[in-house]
Structure formats: structure tokens, C-alpha cells
Design an enzyme around this catalytic site. Structure first.
Site, PDB file in Angstrom:
ATOM      1  N   LYS A  85      40.909  79.737  75.514  1.00 36.69           N
ATOM      2  CA  LYS A  85      40.854  78.973  74.274  1.00 36.69           C
ATOM      3  C   LYS A  85      42.292  78.836  73.774  1.00 36.69           C
ATOM      4  CE  LYS A  85      38.635  79.022  69.686  1.00 36.69           C
ATOM      5  NZ  LYS A  85      37.719  79.755  68.787  1.00 36.69           N
ATOM      6  N   SER A 129      33.788  77.136  66.999  1.00 41.14           N
ATOM      7  CA  SER A 129      35.022  76.458  67.306  1.00 41.14           C
ATOM      8  C   SER A 129      35.446  76.511  68.770  1.00 41.14           C
ATOM      9  CB  SER A 129      36.138  77.049  66.449  1.00 41.14           C
ATOM     10  OG  SER A 129      36.395  78.385  66.832  1.00 41.14           O
ATOM     11  N   SER A 152      31.905  81.494  66.404  1.00 36.73           N
ATOM     12  CA  SER A 152      32.631  80.531  67.237  1.00 36.73           C
ATOM     13  C   SER A 152      32.564  80.756  68.737  1.00 36.73           C
ATOM     14  CB  SER A 152      34.103  80.483  66.819  1.00 36.73           C
ATOM     15  OG  SER A 152      34.238  79.710  65.646  1.00 36.73           O
TER      16      SER A 152
END
Lengths: 95, 484, 477
Positions: free
Chosen positions: B75, B150, B174
């Protein structure tokens, strides 16, 4: 709880965010709605409950006082918006 | 190959069925072919292939490492030395991190090959990946729908076979929510289990990094490499990291699964409810007992979170001021003008909204009513879990109230968007570990996610409970047909 | 109207750690800009603070030294504000729960000892420096200082005059240097002071509106800045105006204070506990250990000097103002076996004057304690007189030689043998028959004239007592 435009402008200033006239209304509305949700917190009486700051309430760990001098300034400043003579440059600071 | 789990790939690499270079090339080609998903912000093909060559060479010399040669994605919230690290923001659009996050370094040391950095909601603030400066990510099960957020890019990379596994971070859901919406396994470890050093902060007392994988076993493998004490993170907990894989496969007979009535109320889609109930039946079949538990204060987790997280974020994001790195506005008349324009232009609307909320809640006159109040609620919510765990070993429920929703469906209403996280947020407030795993599909063919919540630092049991389900079912092996 | 001055001081003491408060970058002064600022100090995305144990130990020592409570639990908070020398956009400090609370410091007030209450001392991190030289109309930022640990020591508004403020500040300065927690260098900014100043009609209980005066970087300026600010406030009130609570900057060139432009707007620092740092928990063992590590404190040393060396309170105070001076004095006494009062006179007198003239610290004195002891020994054994000793001291200072070498080289050894003194007396008598006649006819005040002449004839080396005795003998014969 509903926010005023003035509240939004004050917060934007504190947070150093430039904000246009239209944006003030946009944020005012969104934030007021969120505050409406937040105000649900008052449904519970928490007077006898101590605040919980952290999931683990452990003690701070302390580090030994040993310096590591390996610092590559030029490399750090390659990613700086503006630097000269090893200094970061910013618009004039007025004291 | 691209559908295989990390465990299977490690076996294939070990018996030379495939080399890391071949595998890496395969994933890079797939990423390019499916660039339309917008799962990645930055690709590192040369570096990845070089690392893959090094991994193959090491293996040839008889060397080994836990994830040697396995291509993964990070990420774009984890700092990667020498590689662009944007956090999904214009503010860091050209920020080349000068150091490695602990998670990055640990996975590198474990032999994993980094393919690139995945798309995400800006500064991890979002539940649909639509707040990213680099554009939304499409859900491979229906490209007109969001992947969740997210960690949407990581979820899609794993779901669509664009990486063998990926890292994510979870502040209010997330990792788990996009895992649920994309049909993969996502683990949020206990707070303090995985170092936060080098993981760009959103809300420091809630953020936790974790793995996003095709199976619970893979999550165990990834967590093994990621977890552990880090002297550079004062909130990292100094506890031995158990062998997570060793406890997989233990019988679930007699396991007590608590089901909180509060997680099945209004707002839960019938399809998701159905999926969860079926999953619970599977557990019954495995010998587990389902017991009702109560989490009475969890309904207030959302307001509590929307005070706490923005408060911390408003302060954490103050460092983006255009002075030492990152974006600086080209035109400014004074220092304060430079600050205000830089931050107004560098941050997107959702980030600004949360900075404003946090600034407001911390400001003079509101601090006690908002910030302190939310911390008191946080204790009540945490105590609810403690009480529940007196009656059960794990808690089960839905990860998200619905399956993947269409792009732009909720972008105009922040509160509707925030409601996606009602079941995941309480877990972050309490710092507990939780996993989301796929347990079927809704009528539209969209994945449904089951959330399992464990006791603090009880990842071994949590992973075993997830693994037990995946031994019995094959939902986690389903693959979005368009991306075969 | 009779006005009373009320002053409280906030002193920022830079702690003498090797590394910074929350990062392992070196905490060295004077390095090239931004070479002492690592990723943590630069507030790169994702970095985290880890607290320095030594800084905590130093705070605990300070707490023990002022008889304060060292809190077993204290909390680091974030003070949020934007400034280019503050990389994170917040300063890590302690707000509601400081590590040290409620101590006292005793000062010599006007004539009597006064106890000044210290409200709190808390740990925090220093900011960087803004360099206002012109960089194409921009300001340069050096973050070397960012993150150096500070102990902010806040007094109660117990000080009643600019002089008391200076006395308090000097006492604090002495103390932190004794504790070796700060080098006390005010020019380099390791010891900085802000003053909260207000006035009120004498006899009134409530405090007047205060102003905070910043940028006072020497003892002299503290006195002058407070004097100026007090006069300004009195003028303002007597002229019918009101004091505005504000932050003012002291300008030592113009000798005035003026409002700080950047601080005009009311600040809302939005303090909250730093979620990156769990509470600082100190065990009783840690606190006790810090207390045990305390050296002899200035007040204790001063009492001992008065008791053991028979010094006056004043001399003892001067000698113990710095640990180095006190140690120097004690070494002189030890080596010289001299009268402590004589040693004290030389250390506070000639030595102090020469150090001052050459701008030297006592550690780099050109005359070591051993060498000064050698000189005092020669006074004691009458090899030289006190007067000659001054000359020897000057030569020692200039040449770095010891007392005996200087005495021998210059032939300054005192003449105590009667032979040469008698010879000199006879020569003086021979040269001044008229005065000798006058003396003998009753003008006895001429005795002093003969002493002077004999001393002159012996270049001052004759033992004055011996000269007196022999002169009397010869004149009466």
C-alpha cells in the site's frame, strides 16, 4: 450541532487551509452533518468512566542516549521544495 | 500461477516449477494488461526483476528466506527507500521516501519482491478508494463498483491476480472492508503487533498495518514476516511472535463464537446477513458453538471514531507544510499564504474535511465535550469487548453492512460513506485483531465478507478459525471471471 | 502611587544529552546547517518519536535538587502550531501532567534569603532556527536544534524586582550547571529566559495583567528588560491606559520591548496527549536513583565553605557560584596549606580580575590551582611579600611559569638576613645626614621616610618587619 461559516473559517485558518467562499458552505454543511452524528455520543453518561487514550496502556519505553551521526543532508534536501547552502528556504518569517 | 496462494507459490519456487523472475514477469504483465483497474500508483518493474533475479540466485545457492522470490505489493502508505511514496495524495505526488518503513524492510529481509505501490484513499481517509488523487480503483467483480477503502488498491491487486499478496493498513476498517468487498482475506493485527514506523500516520492510536491475501494461511505467512517488536515505535509491543502457521489446522470443536446482536440490526443488507448466517452454519458443522454476546456501546463507535481519528489526523497532517518535502504552491505572497495555498492545493476535499473536524474538536471550548468524551466512550467500547470475551473465544459478524456499491454512489454524503465502517471501527478503538474472509456472494455476484474478532494478541486463534473455514469451503478460491 | 513589581520566569534549559529527545540524531551545537537533523527531526512522513532515557533522568535529578515532586506518571502532549522551524507542525511537550512539580529555589533577596516557588518543570523538544539573513528575500531554516531536549522550568510569580529575577536566574544557572544537565551557555541559547511581568498597587492581592517578554539572553538584559517593561506598564496605567496581555520581544540594542507581530493573533494550541507516546511512568527506583546521583548542591557547598573554611557568606557565595571555581579554591587550599581567607582573597580578587579581563573561564585559567598554591606558599613562608606577590602573579599569568621560577628569575626573594638590610640602612643614613639629624632632634615621623628609602634601596625585597626592627635598633643606638 450546526456550524457557522465563521467557525469553518476559523478552523481553516488554524489548520492553514485556504478556503474559497463556495468551499466554506460545502464544508459547513458536511461538517454539520458529521457533528450531528458525533453528538450521539451524548446519549451515554460517561462521567464515571476514565478516558482511554490508547489500546495498550503500557508505560513509555525509554531509549539509551546513543547518537547516530549518519545523516545525509544533501540526500534529504534533494526532495526539498527549496533549499540553499544547506538551509530550507521559506517566505520571509516576520517575528 | 497468478491465482495461487503464497504458500503454493513458495512450494512452486522451492521445487523450481517456476522462478521468481518468471513469476514477477507474469505479475508485471498482468498489471499492465489490467491497468484499467488502477490498482497501482507506482510500478517498479526493473527493481522488481532485479530483486527477483537476486532471489533466484540465492535459492540456487541453497539459500532461503520465508518469502523468497514472492512478488508482493505495498500500500502506498509504507515508505520505501528510493521509491515514490504518495499516500494517495497530491501533497506527496513526487515524494521519494529517504528511508524504509519497518514493514517494508522486514518483508524485504524475508525475501519478498516488491512489484509496486498500490492505490489508496488519500492519507487512508475513505472507504471506497475514491478520495485518491490518482483516481478511483475498480472492483474486479464489477468494474462499475468500488473496491472499498482505504486499502482498495491492495485488495484489488490480490483479488485480480496482480500480486501474490499485499500490505494494507487499517484505522477504522481499511484492510477488512476492501478485503470483504473484493473477496479476499484481510487481517488487521492487534494494535502494537506490527510496527508503525514508516507507515504514514493517519490516526496514530488506531492505525495498524497488516496483510491482504488469498487465504488465512497466507495471512499467517505475511504476518510472520511483518510482526514483531520495533524499538523505533514507542507503541510497538515487545512480545514474542508465535509461529502463526504452526497452529493452523487445529480442531474448532468446542470453539465458542460470540455473535453480537448489535451487528445484525438496521442497515445490514439481507444478502450479507444471509451470507454470515451460512458461514456460522459452517462453523456449527465444524463443532463450534454459537453464543449471543452484547456490545451495547458499539453503536457509538462511529461518532467516537469520527472525533478521535480526525483529531489525531489534524495534528499528524500538520507536517505537510511545503517546507522540507512534498508539494509547495508555486505562487505565494507570504509565509502564511504559502502554508494555506500549499495545503489547500495539496490535500483533497475529504482530507481537508477531516482536518477541519479534528481542528474543531481539539480547539478551545470543545476539547472536553468532543475529544475527552470520545476517549471515555472508547473505554466503554473496549470494556464491552472484554465482557463479551468472557463468554466466547472469537466474535463473528459482518465486515461491512453491504457488498460493493457503485462508484460515486456515496461521494456526496460523508455520513453515508462513514457508515460502511460501523462494524469495523469498534475493533480499532479497542485495538483488537480482526480478520475478514470471503464467505460467499450476494445476488449480484459480489463477495460477502465475514469478520472475526479476536482477543488482544490472539492472532493465532483468529487465523486458525479463519483457516478452518477455508479448509471446509472454497469461497476464497473464487476468482473474478473477467480477470482469469 | 506605589507600585509593586511581580515577575515569574520561564526558563528553557537545554539538556546536555548526546542525542536528541525523540531521535538518535546527535545534539551537537555549531555543526553545519541541517547536518544534525535526521528523518525523525525532519518530520518525514511515517517517522515516530522514541524518548531519550538520559533526558528523563536529568529532569528527575533537577526535581530532586529543588525538593520537588517527581511524578511517577506524566504525559507527553502535542502543542499544535505552524512555524517553519517546527517540522511536525506540533511540539512534543508536557502539558497537564509534567514530570516535575512544586519545588523551591532559595535566593539572596534584598538582605534576606527568599524562597521562590517553582510551579513545574517539564520535558519538551526544542525547535529549529530561522535565519533571517537575506536569501533572495527568504528565510533560511536550520533544523539542527530541532528535537534537542529542553527542561522548561516555570516559577510562580514570586519575584518582586528585576534584581530578584536576576538572582533567581543566576541561582538556577548555577544549579543546572552543578547538576551537569546544562552547559548554561546563554550566547548559544542553551539557557533561555522569558519573563512574565506585571505591576500592581502595593498591598493589592490580585495580580495585574501580565505581558510575556521574550528574547532575553543575558543576565544583564533580564534586569533591563524587566525594568523597561515595569516602567512601561506603570506609565501606561498612570496615563489612564490598560496593560494588554501579549507577548513582547526585548530589543537589547534599543533597550525596549515591543509586541511580537507573529504572535498577535490569539493562539489555540489544541494540546492533546501524543498518541505516539504512551505515558512516561517512572518507578520509585528510578526516581531514588536520580536523587542519589545528586552532587553536593550549591547551597550545601556554600554552607560547608562557611563552616569549614571560616569564610563569610559573601565569599562563600562567590566561590560556590560555579562548581569549577569552588573546586579550584579547594585545590588551592589543599596544596597551599594556606589560610583559606588568603586563598579566597586571591581567587575572588586577582584571579577573578585576570580571568575577567581575558574573558576566560576558570577551567582555562593561565594559572592553575597548583601554581597559585605555590605562590601562596611563598607568601606564607615570607619568601616574598604580599606586594611582590602581585608582581609575581602577573608574571606567572603572562609566562605560565610557576611562582618559584618567577621569584628566582627576577631575584624577588625577600631579604630577611640582617646583614644586607643593615648595610642598606647605613647607606641610607649616609645619603641623608640632614634627615637623620632632624629625626634625632625629635622629628620621629621621619621614621617612615627611612623605611621607604631602605625598601627602595632593596628594590622592595627587604622583609618590612625586619627593616622596621633594624631601623629602630640603629636609630636608637
Amino acid at each position: 450541532m450546526s456550524l457557522s461559516r465563521k467557525d469553518v473559517e476559523k478552523m481553516a485558518h488554524l489548520a492553514r487551509l485556504q478556503i474559497t467562499e463556495q468551499e466554506i458552505e460545502y464544508y459547513r454543511e458536511g461538517l454539520s452533518r458529521i457533528l450531528g452524528v458525533i453528538d450521539q455520543m451524548n446519549e451515554v453518561d460517561t462521567r464515571t468512566t476514565a478516558p482511554l487514550f490508547h489500546p495498550n496502556e503500557e508505560a513509555l519505553r525509554l531509549r539509551e542516549d546513543r547518537p547516530d551521526g549518519a545523516i545525509d543532508r544533501d540526500r534529504m534536501q534533494q526532495i526539498a521544495p527549496q533549499a540553499q547552502d544547506g538551509l530550507y528556504l521559506v517566505p520571509k518569517v516576520i517575528e | 500461477m497468478y491465482k495461487k496462494t503464497v504458500a503454493e507459490l513458495l512450494a512452486a519456487l522451492a521445487d523450481r516449477t517456476i522462478s521468481s523472475v518468471e513469476l514477477t514477469g507474469l505479475f508485471l504483465a498482468r498489471i499492465e494488461r489490467h491497468a484499467g483497474l488502477n490498482a497501482y500508483i507506482t510500478l517498479e518493474p526493473e527493481r522488481a526483476l532485479a530483486d527477483a533475479r537476486a532471489a533466484d540466485a540465492l535459492r540456487l545457492q541453497g539459500g532461503d528466506a520465508p518469502l523468497l522470490g514472492v512478488p508482493i505489493a505495498h500500500k502506498d502508505i509504507f515508505c520505501t527507500e528510493g521509491v515514490r511514496t504518495t499516500c494517495g495524495s497530491r501533497m506527496l505526488e513526487s515524494f521519494i521516501a529517504p528511508y524504509d518503513a519497518t514493514v517494508t524492510a522486514r518483508l524485504k529481509a524475508a525475501g519478498a519482491v516488491l512489484l509496486g505501490k498500490t492505490n489508496m484513499d488519500e492519507f487512508a481517509m475513505g472507504s471506497s478508494n475514491e478520495t485518491s488523487y490518482f483516481g478511483p480503483v475498480a472492483n474486479p467483480w464489477d468494474t462499475g463498483r468500488v473496491p472499498g477503502g482505504s486499502s482498495g488498491g491492495s485488495a484489488v491487486a490480490v483479488a485480480a491476480g496482480l500480486a501474490a499478496a499485499a500490505t494494507g493498513t487499517d484505522t477504522g476498517g481499511s484492510i477488512r472492508q476492501p478485503a470483504a468487498l473484493c473477496g479476499i482475506t484481510g487481517l488487521k493485527p492487534s494494535y502494537g503487533r506490527v510496527s508503525r514506523y514508516g507507515m504514514i500516520a493517519f490516526a496514530s492510536s488506531l492505525d495498524q498495518g497488516g496483510p491482504m491475501t488469498r487465504s488465512a494461511e497466507d495471512a499467517a505467512l505475511m504476518l510472520q514476516a511483518m510482526a514483531g517488536f520495533d524499538p523505533r515505535d514507542s507503541t510497538s509491543v515487545d512480545r514474542v511472535v508465535p509461529d502463526y502457521r504452526a497452529t493452523l489446522g487445529r480442531s474448532l470443536k468446542g470453539l465458542k463464537i460470540g455473535v453480537p446482536t448489535q451487528f445484525f440490526g438496521e442497515g445490514l443488507s439481507p444478502d450479507v446477513r444471509h451470507g454470515i448466517e451460512q458461514a456460522l452454519d459452517v462453523y456449527r458443522g465444524l463443532g463450534a458453538r454459537i453464543v449471543d454476546v452484547e456490545l451495547p456501546n458499539s453503536r457509538l463507535a462511529l461518532p467516537c471514531y469520527y472525533v478521535l481519528a480526525p483529531c489525531e489526523a489534524s495534528s499528524n497532517l500538520a507536517r505537510y507544510d511545503g517546507v522540507r518535502y512534498g508539494y509547495r504552491t508555486p505562487g505565494h505572497e507570504s509565509l502564511i499564504d504559502m502554508y494555506k495555498k500549499t495545503r489547500a492545493e495539496g490535500f483533497g476535499a475529504e482530507v481537508k474535511r477531516r482536518i477541519l473536524i479534528g481542528t474543531y474538536a481539539l480547539s478551545a471550548g470543545y476539547f472536553d465535550a468532543y475529544y475527552v468524551k470520545s476517549l471515555r466512550l472508547r473505554r466503554l467500547i473496549t470494556e464491552d469487548f472484554a465482557h463479551a470475551f468472557e463468554r466466547c473465544d472469537v466474535i463473528a459478524g459482518p465486515t461491512a453492512p453491504s457488498t460493493a456499491f457503485p462508484l460515486q454512489a456515496k461521494t456526496d454524503d460523508p455520513v453515508a460513506m462513514y457508515l460502511n465502517d460501523i462494524y469495523t471501527i469498534p475493533v480499532n478503538l479497542a485495538g483488537l485483531p480482526a480478520v475478514s474472509l470471503p464467505v460467499g456472494f450476494d445476488r449480484l455476484g459480489l463477495p460477502v465478507g465475514l469478520q472475526l474478532i479476536g482477543r488482544y494478541f490472539d492472532e493465532p486463534l483468529l487465523l486458525n478459525v479463519a483457516h478452518g473455514y477455508q479448509q471446509e469451503t472454497d469461497w476464497h478460491r473464487h476468482f473474478p471471471p473477467e480477470f482469469e | 502611587m506605589d507600585w509593586e513589581t511581580v515577575v515569574g520566569l520561564e526558563v528553557h534549559v537545554q539538556l546536555l544529552t548526546a542525542s536528541k529527545a525523540f531521535s538518535d540524531a546527535p545534539a551537537r551545537y555549531g555543526a553545519a546547517p541541517n547536518t544534525q537533523a535526521n528523518v525523525v527531526d525532519l518530520a518525514m512522513p511515517g517517522v515516530l518519536p522514541v524518548m531519550n532515557r538520559e533526558a528523563v533522568r536529568m529532569a528527575a535529578m533537577f526535581g530532586a535538587a529543588i525538593g520537588a515532586r517527581v511524578n511517577p506518571r506524566s504525559v507527553f502532549a502535542r502543542k499544535n502550531y505552524f512555524y517553519p522551524d517546527l517540522p511536525k507542525g506540533y511540539q512534543i511537550s508536557q502539558y497537564e501532567l509534567p514530570v516535575v512539580e512544586h519545588g523551591t529555589l532559595t535566593i539572596d533577596g534584598d538582605g534576606a534569603e527568599r524562597s521562590i516557588r517553582i510551579l513545574r518543570a517539564h520535558l519538551e523538544e526544542d525547535a529549529g532556527k530561522s535565519l533571517h539573513e537575506d536569501f533572495h528575500g527568504m528565510t533560511g531554516i536550520d533544523l539542527n536544534r530541532a528535537g534537542i531536549p529542553l527542561l522548561e522550568i516555570v516559577s510562580q510569580p514570586d519575584l518582586r524586582s528585576p534584581k530578584e529575577a536576576v538572582a533567581y536566574l543566576k541561582k538556577l544557572h548555577t544549579l543546572v550547571r552543578y547538576l551537569r544537565i546544562c552547559d548554561g551557555n546563554m550566547q548559544e541559547g542553551s539557557f533561555r529566559c522569558d519573563a512574565n511581568v506585571s505591576v500592581r498597587p502595593r498591598g493589592q492581592d490580585t495580580l495585574g495583567t501580565r505581558t510575556e517578554v521574550k528574547n532575553i539572553n543575558s543576565f544583564r538584559f533580564v534586569e533591563r528588560a524587566i525594568e523597561y517593561e515595569v516602567a512601561r506598564q506603570i506609565d501606561l496605567i498612570e496615563g489612564g491606559g490598560k496593560v494588554v496581555q501579549e507577548t513582547r520581544l526585548y530589543d537589547s540594542v534599543k533597550d525596549e520591548t515591543r509586541p511580537m507581530r507573529s504572535k498577535e493573533e490569539a493562539n489555540d494550541y489544541r494540546y492533546f496527549p501524543d498518541p505516539d507516546l504512551p505515558p512516561l511512568v517512572l518507578t520509585q527506583e528510578f526516581i531514588d536513583e536520580a536523587a542519589r546521583a545528586l552532587p553536593e548542591l550549591p547551597d550545601q557547598k556554600r554552607q560547608r565553605f562557611m563552616r569549614d573554611y571560616g569564610l563569610t557568606a559573601y565569599d562563600a557565595g562567590v566561590l560556590t557560584a560555579s562548581e569549577e571555581t569552588a573546586a579550584y579554591f579547594e585545590r588551592v587550599c589543599e596544596y597551599a596549606g594556606a589560610e583559606p581567607k588568603l586563598a579566597a582573597n586571591w581567587v575572588t580578587g586577582a584571579l577573578g580580575a585576570y580571568l575577567n579581563r581575558d574573558g576566560l573561564e576558570i577551567e582555562s585559567s593561565r594559572i592553575s590551582a597548583e601554581a597559585l598554591a605555590g605562590l601562596l606558599r611563598r607568601i606564607g613562608d615570607q619568601t616574598i611579600s604580599g606586594k611582590i606577590a602581585k608582581e609575581v602573579f602577573e608574571a606567572m599569568w603572562a609566562s605560565g611559569k610557576d611562582a618559584d621560577s618567577v621569584i628566582d628569575l627576577r631575584g624577588l626573594r625577600q631579604i630577611t638576613d640582617s646583614g644586607p638590610i643593615v648595610a642598606a640602612i647605613d647607606a641610607v643614613f649616609a645619603a641623608h645626614p640632614k634627615q637623620l639629624e632632624q629625626y634625632r632632634t625629635g622629628q620621629e615621623k621621619l621614621f617612615g621616610f627611612f623605611v621607604g628609602q631602605v625598601m627602595k634601596a632593596t628594590q622592595g625585597k627587604a622583609n618590612p618587619a625586619e627593616v622596621n626592627r633594624l631601623l629602630k635598633e640603629r636609630l636608637s643606638s
